[in-house]
Design a protein around this motif. Structure first.
Motif, PDB file in Angstrom:
ATOM      1  N   UNK B  83      52.071 -52.471 -38.722  1.00  0.00           N
ATOM      2  CA  UNK B  83      51.304 -53.195 -39.841  1.00  0.00           C
ATOM      3  C   UNK B  83      49.893 -53.793 -39.531  1.00  0.00           C
ATOM      4  N   UNK B  84      49.757 -54.220 -38.161  1.00  0.00           N
ATOM      5  CA  UNK B  84      48.502 -54.662 -37.848  1.00  0.00           C
ATOM      6  C   UNK B  84      47.672 -53.976 -36.829  1.00  0.00           C
ATOM      7  N   UNK B  85      48.161 -52.966 -36.070  1.00  0.00           N
ATOM      8  CA  UNK B  85      47.497 -52.321 -35.055  1.00  0.00           C
ATOM      9  C   UNK B  85      47.152 -51.061 -35.816  1.00  0.00           C
ATOM     10  N   UNK B  86      48.238 -50.577 -36.993  1.00  0.00           N
ATOM     11  CA  UNK B  86      47.825 -49.277 -37.427  1.00  0.00           C
ATOM     12  C   UNK B  86      48.364 -48.189 -36.551  1.00  0.00           C
ATOM     13  N   UNK B  87      49.321 -48.391 -35.870  1.00  0.00           N
ATOM     14  CA  UNK B  87      49.362 -47.365 -34.808  1.00  0.00           C
ATOM     15  C   UNK B  87      50.334 -46.454 -35.661  1.00  0.00           C
ATOM     16  N   UNK B  88      50.371 -45.233 -34.888  1.00  0.00           N
ATOM     17  CA  UNK B  88      51.335 -44.187 -35.634  1.00  0.00           C
ATOM     18  C   UNK B  88      52.917 -44.442 -35.258  1.00  0.00           C
ATOM     19  N   UNK B  89      53.715 -44.259 -36.275  1.00  0.00           N
ATOM     20  CA  UNK B  89      55.182 -44.447 -36.036  1.00  0.00           C
ATOM     21  C   UNK B  89      55.802 -44.617 -34.867  1.00  0.00           C
ATOM     22  N   UNK B  90      55.828 -43.210 -34.296  1.00  0.00           N
ATOM     23  CA  UNK B  90      56.358 -42.889 -32.979  1.00  0.00           C
ATOM     24  C   UNK B  90      55.732 -43.860 -31.731  1.00  0.00           C
ATOM     25  N   UNK B 151      55.960 -46.449 -42.405  1.00  0.00           N
ATOM     26  CA  UNK B 151      55.313 -44.937 -42.065  1.00  0.00           C
ATOM     27  C   UNK B 151      55.874 -43.858 -43.202  1.00  0.00           C
ATOM     28  N   UNK B 152      54.840 -43.172 -43.789  1.00  0.00           N
ATOM     29  CA  UNK B 152      55.221 -41.995 -44.775  1.00  0.00           C
ATOM     30  C   UNK B 152      55.940 -41.032 -44.172  1.00  0.00           C
ATOM     31  N   UNK B 153      56.526 -39.921 -44.644  1.00  0.00           N
ATOM     32  CA  UNK B 153      56.891 -38.747 -43.999  1.00  0.00           C
ATOM     33  C   UNK B 153      57.923 -38.821 -42.796  1.00  0.00           C
ATOM     34  N   UNK B 154      58.848 -39.770 -42.562  1.00  0.00           N
ATOM     35  CA  UNK B 154      59.513 -40.021 -41.612  1.00  0.00           C
ATOM     36  C   UNK B 154      61.006 -39.678 -42.373  1.00  0.00           C
ATOM     37  N   UNK B 155      61.814 -38.474 -41.905  1.00  0.00           N
ATOM     38  CA  UNK B 155      63.092 -38.140 -42.562  1.00  0.00           C
ATOM     39  C   UNK B 155      64.009 -38.248 -41.587  1.00  0.00           C
ATOM     40  N   UNK B 156      65.230 -37.559 -42.147  1.00  0.00           N
ATOM     41  CA  UNK B 156      66.479 -37.877 -41.379  1.00  0.00           C
ATOM     42  C   UNK B 156      66.288 -37.320 -39.912  1.00  0.00           C
ATOM     43  N   UNK B 157      65.404 -36.183 -39.797  1.00  0.00           N
ATOM     44  CA  UNK B 157      65.275 -35.517 -38.517  1.00  0.00           C
ATOM     45  C   UNK B 157      64.961 -36.525 -37.463  1.00  0.00           C
ATOM     46  N   UNK B 158      64.187 -37.326 -37.580  1.00  0.00           N
ATOM     47  CA  UNK B 158      63.683 -38.461 -36.634  1.00  0.00           C
ATOM     48  C   UNK B 158      64.806 -39.441 -36.060  1.00  0.00           C
ATOM     49  N   UNK B 159      65.653 -39.701 -37.152  1.00  0.00           N
ATOM     50  CA  UNK B 159      66.757 -40.546 -36.805  1.00  0.00           C
ATOM     51  C   UNK B 159      67.811 -39.699 -36.112  1.00  0.00           C
ATOM     52  N   UNK B 160      68.121 -38.693 -36.321  1.00  0.00           N
ATOM     53  CA  UNK B 160      69.038 -37.841 -35.762  1.00  0.00           C
ATOM     54  C   UNK B 160      68.689 -37.429 -34.500  1.00  0.00           C
TER      55      UNK B 160
END
Ligand SMILES: Nc1ncnc2c1ncn2[C@@H]1O[C@H](COP(=O)(O)OP(=O)(O)OP(=O)(O)O)[C@@H](O)[C@H]1O
Ligand SMILES: [Mg+2]
Lengths: 254, 314
Positions: B83-90, B151-160
């Motif tokens: 939110x504040x540092x705008x870092x990428x999701x991972x 974040x956008x475009x995080x789908x099931x694969x990331x969780x799995x």
């Protein structure tokens, strides 16, 4: 320089002086016995030497270092290993894994290398496996390598405990009643094994035992403990004929 | 030995791949709808929570009730980073996990001396403290909830994939000399010390790894929900995770995975019983404690499964 030296060692539990003014000395590669009536304080001496209890008085010097401020882990790493009167194996682990716990410091591959399955991980595990198997072979336990330790028969559990202790590559091995619960044939075997171990690993051994035949048969010198103090110290023959010792044992029989 | 281990690993990875392929296929075919894919994502998150807690509570043998607290630290930290540092999701996810890990070490150093009930109570208190802190900080937006970090475009694969990596890492830890040290502490701490194991170090290590993955689960949860409120991470959640571990079997990785999946999916069918869920959990925990305390496990096992040898859990 002596390997182990205890000076004026003592510990109190409440009002009870379990060990008092215990003086003792041992050199490399010697095989000594520690005997005495029930409740004399033999196991407590082992607990003091291995840091399980902190003494209320006295000093312990091992290999030139004072053990007073050390944790049991540090003392073990310094070279004192032991077994327990009431067997304390890792019961749910396999026989070989029990020994591998003792071998922990023989390898130094990192956690990261095991996660990444680096060659150092496989090399370390392989080496550990070989070392563990050769230790099990000394005690005729190699066919039980994958059995759960808790499922071994009693006599074999005692042997496994010795194997696990040896895995820490000690300079001094403390055995607390290794023959307890064994039949005469097993005891005979154990005597042989203890002799072999001492020569093969060239270590000093101090053993607590009630089986007089075993103690007199293999120990070079024997210390007799009574009410927490050393009552007599000498060769098996000297001990056998010592009137104080006879009195202590007979006096305790009523 | 080496060959067998590699073979087992390859088989497990192929199995994971097949399951992944199947789920992706069913998703694209529309058999698994939006609602159910959400449940599958929650199953992955719960698998991470259960397997990581199993390291601390099963293998190390320290029953703790603060896992949701570590999850919360991971969730808020990663959300705030996005939110504040705008870092990428991972990257946010990783920072959240590290934060949870550090808190785990901080909590672990003074508390891991304690045993049994005491440790349970202390970790429970920690869980509550974290919740109250998150409730009162202005940066977390308190009870109103934190939003807008998804974040956008995080789908099931990331969780799995996260779940697979967690299982793999915990498995590797257990199968190393470090893992044997951890298990030996659970079996007999004094004997472990007197076998030369630095027990304090390994307790904290197991606790730290456990907290790290709780943090990962928290970050994933934040991403999936898109909104965080502190009450999600209360002791009920900690109890739920512990029940998964206990039901799956302490020190049994496969059991944890299955229990986590079943306990995510089953409640969807048992909506009517939702109010009784906590009651049921309490009963399960009490039964488990009694069975463990009285060591009834092997007897029950041999009664229900008439196999000759009791299987060695791995
Ligand atoms: N942790 C403890 N707390 C209180 N008293 C203790 C403790 N450990 C040992 N004692 C007491 O110290 C005395 C010596 O016990 P110890 O176990 O050393 O005897 P032992 O010589 O090994 O006897 P045995 O031949 O029966 O094994 C006993 O009176 C025992 O009750
Ligand atoms: Mg004794």
């Amino acid at each position: 320089m002596s390997l182990l030296k205890a000076e004026g060692l003592g510990i109190q539990f409440g009002g009870l002086k379990a060990v008092d003014e215990f003086n003792f000395e041992m050199n490399q590669n010697q095989l000594y016995g520690l005997i005495g009536p029930n409740g004399a304080g033999k196991t407590t001496v082992f607990n003091l030497l291995t840091g399980v209890y902190k003494p209320t008085s006295g000093q312990i010097i091992f290999n030139g270092k004072s053990l007073l401020k050390m944790t049991p882990t540090q003392i073990t790493q310094l070279g004192i290993a032991r077994t327990f009167q009431n067997i304390r194996l890792f019961k749910k682990m396999s026989v070989i894994d029990n020994v591998k716990v003792g071998l922990h410091h023989s390898q130094n591959y990192s956690l990261l290398s095991s996660i990444l399955h680096l060659p150092s991980y496989f090399k370390g595990e392989e080496a550990m496996h070989e070392m563990a198997m050769s230790l099990l072979r000394v005690f005729d336990l190699e066919k039980y390598a994958d059995v759960k330790a808790g499922n071994l028969p009693y006599g074999k559990q005692r042997k496994l405990e010795i194997a696990r202790a040896l895995a820490t590559s000690p300079k001094l091995l403390l055995l607390d009643e290794p023959a307890a619960g064994m039949n005469p044939i097993e005891t005979e075997e154990l005597m042989e094994t203890i002799k072999i171990v001492r020569e093969k690993f060239s270590i000093a051994i101090l053993l607590i035992e009630h089986d007089m035949k075993l103690v007199m048969g293999i120990c070079e010198k024997i210390a007799v403990l009574n009410f927490g103090t050393v009552l007599a110290f000498g060769t098996p023959d000297e001990i056998k004929n010592n009137p104080d010792v006879i009195a202590a044992y007979l006096g305790n029989e009523e | 030995m080496k060959k067998k281990q590699i073979k087992d690993l390859i088989i497990s990875f192929i199995a994971a791949l097949v399951i992944y392929g199947l789920i992706m296929f069913l998703m694209s075919a529309g058999v698994v709808d939006y609602y159910w894919s959400g449940i599958l994502i929650m199953a992955c998150i719960n698998v991470i929570l259960a397997t990581s807690l199993n390291l601390a509570s099963g293998y190390l043998g320290q029953l703790t009730l603060g896992h949701a607290g570590f999850m919360s630290v991971g969730a808020y930290t990663s959300a705030l980073c996005s939110l504040y540092l705008h870092l990428p999701f991972l990257l946010s996810l990783l920072i959240g996990a590290i934060a949870a890990c550090l808190i785990g070490i901080l909590i672990g150093i003074p508390t891991l001396r304690l045993k049994g009930d005491y440790l349970c109570i202390i970790t429970l208190a920690f869980n509550e403290i974290i919740r109250v802190i998150m409730l009162n900080l202005s940066i977390t937006n308190g009870a109103k909830g934190l939003m807008g970090f998804q974040a956008m475009n995080i789908d099931f694969s990331v969780y799995f994939i996260s779940a697979v990596i967690t299982i793999y890492v915990i498995y590797c830890v257990v199968k190393s000399r470090h893992g044997r040290a951890i298990i030996s502490i659970c079996e007999d701490e004094t004997a472990s010390e007197l076998s030369g194991i630095p027990t304090s170090y390994y307790k904290i290590l197991a606790f730290a790894i456990s907290a790290f993955f709780a943090g990962v689960a928290g970050g994933l949860y934040a991403q999936y929900m898109g909104m965080l409120v502190p009450s999600t991470f209360d002791y009920n959640k900690s109890v739920e995770i512990l029940v998964m571990v206990v039901l799956g079997g302490l020190g049994n990785l496969k059991g944890s995975i299955i229990a986590a999946i079943v306990m995510t999916i089953l409640p969807e069918y048992l909506r009517a019983f939702a109010d009784y869920r906590m009651l049921l959990y309490a009963v399960v925990l009490i039964a488990a404690m009694i069975i463990k305390e009285k060591n009834l496990g092997p007897r029950i096992k041999s009664k229900f499964f008439k196999n000759k040898t009791v299987e060695v859990d791995d």
